[in-house]
Design an enzyme around this catalytic site. Structure first.
Site, short mmCIF file in Angstrom:
data_model
loop_
_atom_site.label_atom_id
_atom_site.label_comp_id
_atom_site.label_asym_id
_atom_site.label_seq_id
_atom_site.Cartn_x
_atom_site.Cartn_y
_atom_site.Cartn_z
CB SER A 154 38.30 -8.87 -0.33
OG SER A 154 38.49 -10.01 -1.12
CE1 TYR A 167 35.39 -11.97 3.39
CE2 TYR A 167 35.83 -11.95 1.04
CZ TYR A 167 36.28 -11.80 2.46
OH TYR A 167 37.51 -11.38 2.40
P1 NAD Z 1 41.05 -13.17 10.94
O1 NAD Z 1 40.05 -14.25 11.02
O2 NAD Z 1 42.61 -13.17 11.41
O3 NAD Z 1 40.74 -11.59 11.52
C1 NAD Z 1 39.44 -11.21 11.46
C2 NAD Z 1 39.25 -10.41 12.65
O4 NAD Z 1 37.96 -9.89 12.92
C3 NAD Z 1 39.53 -11.51 13.83
O5 NAD Z 1 40.32 -10.86 15.02
C4 NAD Z 1 38.36 -11.31 14.50
O6 NAD Z 1 38.34 -11.35 15.95
C5 NAD Z 1 37.63 -10.02 14.34
N1 NAD Z 1 36.27 -9.78 14.29
C6 NAD Z 1 35.34 -10.74 13.91
N2 NAD Z 1 33.89 -10.34 14.12
C7 NAD Z 1 34.32 -9.18 15.00
C8 NAD Z 1 33.38 -8.21 15.27
N3 NAD Z 1 32.13 -8.00 15.43
N4 NAD Z 1 33.90 -7.04 16.07
C9 NAD Z 1 35.24 -6.71 16.06
N5 NAD Z 1 36.09 -7.83 15.40
C10 NAD Z 1 35.58 -8.88 14.92
O7 NAD Z 1 41.37 -12.97 9.16
P2 NAD Z 1 42.12 -12.00 8.30
O8 NAD Z 1 42.49 -12.60 7.33
O9 NAD Z 1 43.11 -11.36 9.23
O10 NAD Z 1 40.83 -10.74 8.08
C11 NAD Z 1 40.96 -9.62 8.30
C12 NAD Z 1 40.32 -8.69 6.94
O11 NAD Z 1 40.89 -8.92 6.06
C13 NAD Z 1 38.93 -9.24 6.87
O12 NAD Z 1 38.13 -8.12 6.41
C14 NAD Z 1 39.05 -9.91 5.75
O13 NAD Z 1 37.68 -10.04 5.07
C15 NAD Z 1 39.93 -9.50 5.12
N6 NAD Z 1 40.62 -10.02 4.03
C16 NAD Z 1 41.50 -11.24 4.13
C17 NAD Z 1 42.17 -11.78 3.17
C18 NAD Z 1 43.11 -12.86 3.40
O14 NAD Z 1 43.46 -13.51 2.42
N7 NAD Z 1 43.38 -13.29 4.86
C19 NAD Z 1 41.96 -11.45 1.88
C20 NAD Z 1 40.98 -10.30 1.66
C21 NAD Z 1 40.55 -9.79 2.69
#
Ligand code: NAD
Length: 269
Positions: A154, A167
């Site tokens: 991130s 986080y």
């Molecule tokens: P999201 O909530 O759609 O996706 C997160 C996924 O992780 C979900 O599908 C959830 O079911 C899964 N998950 C949660 N706990 C789990 C576990 N114990 N085992 C397996 N899967 C598990 O959100 P997202 O934005 O798609 O996030 C995905 C990644 O991207 C994360 O690591 C998040 O920190 C990172 N991220 C997102 C953003 C953003 O702006 N959306 C920015 C920076 C980083």
């Protein structure tokens, strides 16, 4: 010429929604057979929908349940992948959660849950991937590398985030875990890199984009003036997983519309 990831198998953790679903579709479109991982039975339907979309597009995917914070689950997911698809060549360590709280009110459970999924989960999956890649060796018909790991970090691996200490700590941890592994396994021809998304429109940050006011406020942090989409990350994942990036190892690739450019200084600070 065949597709860039033809013949390769990719595991994408947390792929039933958001960025993981986008990355799974992009890798599949580039020719990889993809494991769409989901953590608990209630995510199965959403994972199956991602698999169905990939198959409808003429590509290959299966879904596998695994909680990435559980060692035996992770070992089982890798074993099941090899049984079902023949190998593991690419891991996208994507699963992640937020449990936000002012620091003085943050419970140990909130701290531990975020660290156990976001950081320990990436450790467990990366360890299993490295073990698998070393056992398999290099197959030059597939790739110049023995395997590739992409860690979903991130912008908060470098931008401090008040109210989100658990986080930000997990993402800062991913940065040095990724770089240490990249250093440790380069001689085995295993490449390990991170993608650092800025604001991508997914369920994790719904409150930041679901009203026009929230979106307007968010855009003050993004010089490029649009919120990111999962395909922005999927395109980068395909590049990092393919031989097009064969000389790239140990980098944090920021995909953030300029969020890390200190936008507050745009008009002279
Ligand atoms: P999201 O909530 O759609 O996706 C997160 C996924 O992780 C979900 O599908 C959830 O079911 C899964 N998950 C949660 N706990 C789990 C576990 N114990 N085992 C397996 N899967 C598990 O959100 P997202 O934005 O798609 O996030 C995905 C990644 O991207 C994360 O690591 C998040 O920190 C990172 N991220 C997102 C953003 C953003 O702006 N959306 C920015 C920076 C980083």
């Amino acid at each position: 010429m065949g597709k860039k990831l033809e013949g390769q198998v990719a595991i994408v953790t947390g792929a039933s929604s958001g960025i993981g679903a986008g990355v799974a579709k992009s890798l599949a479109a580039a020719g990889a057979a993809v494991v769409v991982n989901y953590p608990v039975p209630s995510n199965k339907e959403a994972a199956e929908a991602v698999v169905a979309e990939i198959i409808a597009a003429g590509n290959k995917a299966i879904s596998l349940q695994c909680d990435v914070s559980k060692e035996s689950d992770v070992e089982q997911m890798f074993a099941n992948t090899v049984t079902a698809l023949g190998s593991v060549d690419i891991l996208v360590n994507n699963a992640g959660i937020q449990k936000d709280a002012p620091f003085q009110d943050m419970s140990l459970d909130q701290w531990n849950l975020v660290i156990s999924i976001n950081l320990t989960g990436q450790f467990l999956c990366a360890r299993e991937a490295v073990r698998t890649f070393i056992k398999q060796g290099i197959d030059t018909n597939k790739s110049k590398a023995a395997g590739k790991i992409i860690c979903m970090s991130s912008v908060h691996e470098v931008i401090p985030w008040a109210g989100h200490a658990n986080y930000a700590a997990s993402k800062g941890g991913i940065m040095l875990m990724m770089k240490s592994l990249a250093q440790e396994f380069a001689h085995k021809k295993i490449r390990i890199n991170s993608i650092c998304p800025g604001a991508i429109q997914t369920p994790i940050n719904r409150s930041a984009w679901e009203t026009p006011e929230a979106l307007e406020s968010l855009l003050t942090l993004i010089p490029y003036k649009r919120i990111g989409q999962s395909e922005d990350i999927g395109n980068a994942a395909v590049w990092l997983a393919s031989d097009d990036s064969d000389y790239v190892n140990g980098i944090s690739l920021f995909i953030d519309g300029g969020m890390t450019l200190y936008p507050g200084f745009t008009t002279n600070g």
